[in-house]
Design an enzyme around this catalytic site. Sequence first.
Site, short mmCIF file in Angstrom:
data_model
loop_
_atom_site.label_atom_id
_atom_site.label_comp_id
_atom_site.label_asym_id
_atom_site.label_seq_id
_atom_site.Cartn_x
_atom_site.Cartn_y
_atom_site.Cartn_z
N TYR A 109 0.97 -1.21 0.03
CA TYR A 109 -0.03 -0.03 0.04
C TYR A 109 0.98 1.01 0.38
CZ TYR A 109 -3.91 3.00 1.58
OH TYR A 109 -4.98 4.08 1.77
N LYS B 275 -1.59 -1.48 -3.64
CA LYS B 275 -2.82 -0.42 -3.94
C LYS B 275 -1.97 0.92 -4.07
CE LYS B 275 -5.82 2.43 -1.99
NZ LYS B 275 -5.97 3.60 -0.76
#
EC number: 4.3.3.7
Length: 308
Positions: free
Chosen positions: A135, A163
Amino acid sequence: MTRSIKMITALGTPLTPEEDLHVEGLAAHLQDQLDHGINGFLVAGTMGLMQLLKETTYRDLVAQSVALNAGRAELLVGVGDTSYVRTLERIRMVEEYAIDGVVALAPFFVKYSQEDLIDYYRSLADASSRPLFLYDLPQTTGTKLEVETVLQLAQHPNIHGIKCSDHFVTIRPVMDAIGDEFRVIIAQPMLMDVLLRTGVTEHLDGIYGVVPEWIAAMVTATEQEDWERLAAAQRDLSELLRVLQTFSAPLFSSVTVLLNRRGIPGNFAPQPMRPITAAEEAELFELPIVQKIFAGKAVTAADENVTL
């Protein structure tokens, strides 16, 4: 398009006045998304404010999300904390549930080198029984996952994707180098029309929770190659984001009243975020872009008096 479009909502965390999980609010929030075709969830991500939750609330959030989702959509869980041992504890806490993966924010508070981050993520991936997703959120963590770091980590068999909340140009080299074998999930709500039109099919953001019907319209427009409709939906989404980011009330307090108006109870702005004032709430609902969200929707007395 050769690949189906994946829209993943970063769910908010509805809370009671004691900041326990508001189970009814979570059920309504999740069902609202499913009803509009959302096919993935990130629970306890940035929108879910995992780092602000009590441990018991976090546990309940994961357990109830799994039960309420009942396998209908992909379910990812945020686990990122400030160090390896703290993040590993989160992984151990959630991997007993039927989740599809864990999402680990780059560690924050202390500055780490890229070599530190490679060791951090590889060690987590070795230890996790669930697929691990990177992330990248340097705007918040102050730490950037560089392209070469991501490329090295992508070789690990249990690191399944990233992400990316940084600008698209920072992750494009990874997509070009790896292709479809490593998932790149984009959080660029201001550029969705451009990215969808060029074939970027995995998207994730918290704003989807407020206007899932707009997101569904963008998917339909893309599938039908109706680029004018897609651009129009993007203009609305961008204007809503601009309003929420510049409004006088805290973002999560504004989101709270918008979700409450959708019939989703709970407080999505834990302390020390201040609640929205009555004057601010009235001003918010007078804005044309906010009125557009609820145009054609029948607001019942129950919606007007949602219990936090």
